[in-house]
Design a protein around this motif. Structure first.
Motif, short mmCIF file in Angstrom:
data_model
loop_
_atom_site.label_atom_id
_atom_site.label_comp_id
_atom_site.label_asym_id
_atom_site.label_seq_id
_atom_site.Cartn_x
_atom_site.Cartn_y
_atom_site.Cartn_z
N CYS A 236 11.26 22.26 61.65
CA CYS A 236 11.71 22.16 63.04
C CYS A 236 10.86 23.04 63.97
O CYS A 236 10.48 22.62 65.07
N LEU A 237 10.53 24.24 63.52
CA LEU A 237 9.69 25.12 64.34
C LEU A 237 8.31 24.51 64.55
O LEU A 237 7.73 24.61 65.64
N ALA A 238 7.77 23.88 63.49
CA ALA A 238 6.46 23.25 63.63
C ALA A 238 6.50 22.09 64.62
O ALA A 238 5.59 21.93 65.45
N ILE A 239 7.59 21.28 64.57
CA ILE A 239 7.71 20.16 65.51
C ILE A 239 7.85 20.67 66.94
O ILE A 239 7.24 20.15 67.88
N ILE A 240 8.66 21.73 67.13
CA ILE A 240 8.83 22.31 68.46
C ILE A 240 7.50 22.84 68.99
O ILE A 240 7.12 22.62 70.15
N TYR A 241 6.75 23.51 68.11
CA TYR A 241 5.45 24.06 68.52
C TYR A 241 4.48 22.96 68.92
O TYR A 241 3.78 23.06 69.94
N LYS A 246 1.68 20.01 73.15
CA LYS A 246 1.30 18.73 73.77
C LYS A 246 1.66 18.73 75.25
O LYS A 246 0.90 18.28 76.10
N ASN A 247 2.84 19.26 75.57
CA ASN A 247 3.25 19.31 76.97
C ASN A 247 2.40 20.27 77.78
O ASN A 247 2.11 20.04 78.95
N LYS A 248 1.98 21.34 77.13
CA LYS A 248 1.15 22.31 77.82
C LYS A 248 -0.19 21.71 78.18
O LYS A 248 -0.77 21.99 79.23
N GLY A 249 -0.72 20.88 77.27
CA GLY A 249 -2.03 20.28 77.53
C GLY A 249 -1.97 19.06 78.41
O GLY A 249 -3.00 18.49 78.75
N GLY A 250 -0.76 18.60 78.77
CA GLY A 250 -0.66 17.37 79.57
C GLY A 250 -0.79 17.58 81.05
O GLY A 250 -0.69 16.64 81.83
N GLY A 251 -1.01 18.82 81.53
CA GLY A 251 -1.11 19.07 82.95
C GLY A 251 -2.44 18.70 83.56
O GLY A 251 -2.61 18.81 84.76
N GLY A 252 -3.40 18.27 82.76
CA GLY A 252 -4.69 17.87 83.29
C GLY A 252 -5.70 18.98 83.31
O GLY A 252 -6.89 18.73 83.51
N GLY A 253 -5.27 20.23 83.15
CA GLY A 253 -6.21 21.33 83.16
C GLY A 253 -6.86 21.50 81.80
O GLY A 253 -6.34 21.07 80.78
N ASN A 254 -7.99 22.17 81.78
CA ASN A 254 -8.71 22.44 80.53
C ASN A 254 -8.23 23.77 79.99
O ASN A 254 -8.73 24.82 80.39
N THR A 255 -7.21 23.75 79.14
CA THR A 255 -6.61 24.97 78.62
C THR A 255 -7.33 25.40 77.35
O THR A 255 -7.90 24.59 76.63
N SER A 256 -7.28 26.71 77.10
CA SER A 256 -7.91 27.27 75.91
C SER A 256 -6.85 27.90 75.03
O SER A 256 -5.93 28.55 75.52
N SER A 257 -6.97 27.69 73.74
CA SER A 257 -5.97 28.21 72.81
C SER A 257 -6.28 29.63 72.36
O SER A 257 -5.48 30.25 71.69
N GLY A 258 -7.46 30.12 72.71
CA GLY A 258 -7.85 31.44 72.23
C GLY A 258 -8.51 31.41 70.87
O GLY A 258 -9.00 32.42 70.40
N ASP A 259 -8.52 30.25 70.25
CA ASP A 259 -9.16 30.08 68.94
C ASP A 259 -10.38 29.19 69.13
O ASP A 259 -10.23 28.00 69.46
N PRO A 260 -11.60 29.70 68.96
CA PRO A 260 -12.81 28.89 69.22
C PRO A 260 -12.83 27.60 68.40
O PRO A 260 -13.15 26.54 68.93
#
Length: 268
Positions: A236-241, A246-260
């Motif tokens: 459940c935690l993995a699905i929530i994550y 996915k929702n965080k990346g759906g805003g159209g901006g080029n987001t970075s995860s901090g992991d190259p």
């Protein structure tokens, strides 16, 4: 503890697959967490096999081939130590320590068996070369299977011998081990576990994953939770994550995860 014929057959199949996988590295049957769990499932002691496999997996994380030096044999260590652990019937913490100490010793013994099989493989390779010179593709394929089966038998034969040794003999042999040996192996194993933890932390050292790492330590002492319940929580935690990411990346901006590496995979 004595095993039925069906149990012996299932254990031998697992041992054969683990021996072959130690060379193929395709399905990872030789990894302790998988091999010990399968042995536990075949013998009716799944939870004990998973616990032993988890402890041995942290040891195996520190085993790696360095140049021409071959790492200790995780396949034989996993299968044989799980059989001895279950056959002895002592599932306490002390019993696990003895099983882990035995696994370290068996991993070194497995190196000797690996040398024997690889020496035999030289003859098999020459036979395959001879078949290739004649254009006999089936012959080449046959000798490849022979070499692979030899690696599987390298683990299956010792596992079969352990299955037919009386439980009393196994118990007496474990009790005959000197205290300095078991304690020394436990200390040495603990040092190798630190290497395994360091490798795991190095792989998961990102700001997105750290909360799950500490959450695991928080949930570990809850003894009332069964293994299935813990797995459901993790799923459940993995699905929530994944949904939040996915929702965080759906805003159209080029987001970075901090992991190259993660950014490269996301861009790809």
């Amino acid at each position: 503890m004595e095993f039925s014929i069906l149990t012996v057959i299932l254990v031998l199949i697992v041992a054969l697959l683990a021996g072959m996988e130690s060379i193929l590295d395709q399905f990872q049957f030789h990894q302790p967490i998988i091999a010990c769990s399968l042995i536990g499932l075949a013998t009716g002691h799944l939870s004990e096999g998973i616990i032993l496999g988890g402890a041995l997996q942290l040891l195996a994380l520190g085993w790696a081939n360095i140049g021409a030096a071959v790492a200790p044999d995780a396949a034989l260590a996993s299968v044989a130590s799980a059989i001895i652990f279950i056959k002895a019937g002592d599932f306490s913490a002390e019993g696990r320590i003895i099983a882990i100490a035995t696994a370290v010793t068996l991993a070194t013994v497995g190196l000797v068996l690996t040398m024997v099989v690889r020496t035999l493989s030289v003859v098999i390779v020459h036979r395959a070369d001879h078949a290739a010179e004649q254009g006999n593709f089936r012959g080449v394929e046959f000798w490849h299977y022979v070499a692979l089966a030899a690696q599987g038998l390298r683990v299956a034969i010792p596992a079969g011998l352990l299955m037919f040794i009386p439980s009393s003999v196994v118990q007496k042999a474990l009790e005959a081990l000197p205290k300095w040996f078991t304690e020394g192996m436990a200390i040495g194993g603990g040092m190798v576990v630190a290497v395994g933890f360091a490798m795991v932390i190095n792989l998961m050292a990102t700001k997105e994953v750290w909360p799950f790492f500490f959450l695991g330590f928080a949930l570990a002492p809850i003894s009332q939770l069964t293994l299935i319940a813990t797995g459901i929580i993790g799923l459940c935690l993995a699905i929530i994550y994944l949904n939040l990411s996915k929702n965080k990346g759906g805003g159209g901006g080029n987001t970075s995860s901090g992991d190259p590496l993660g950014d490269i995979l996301n861009d790809y």
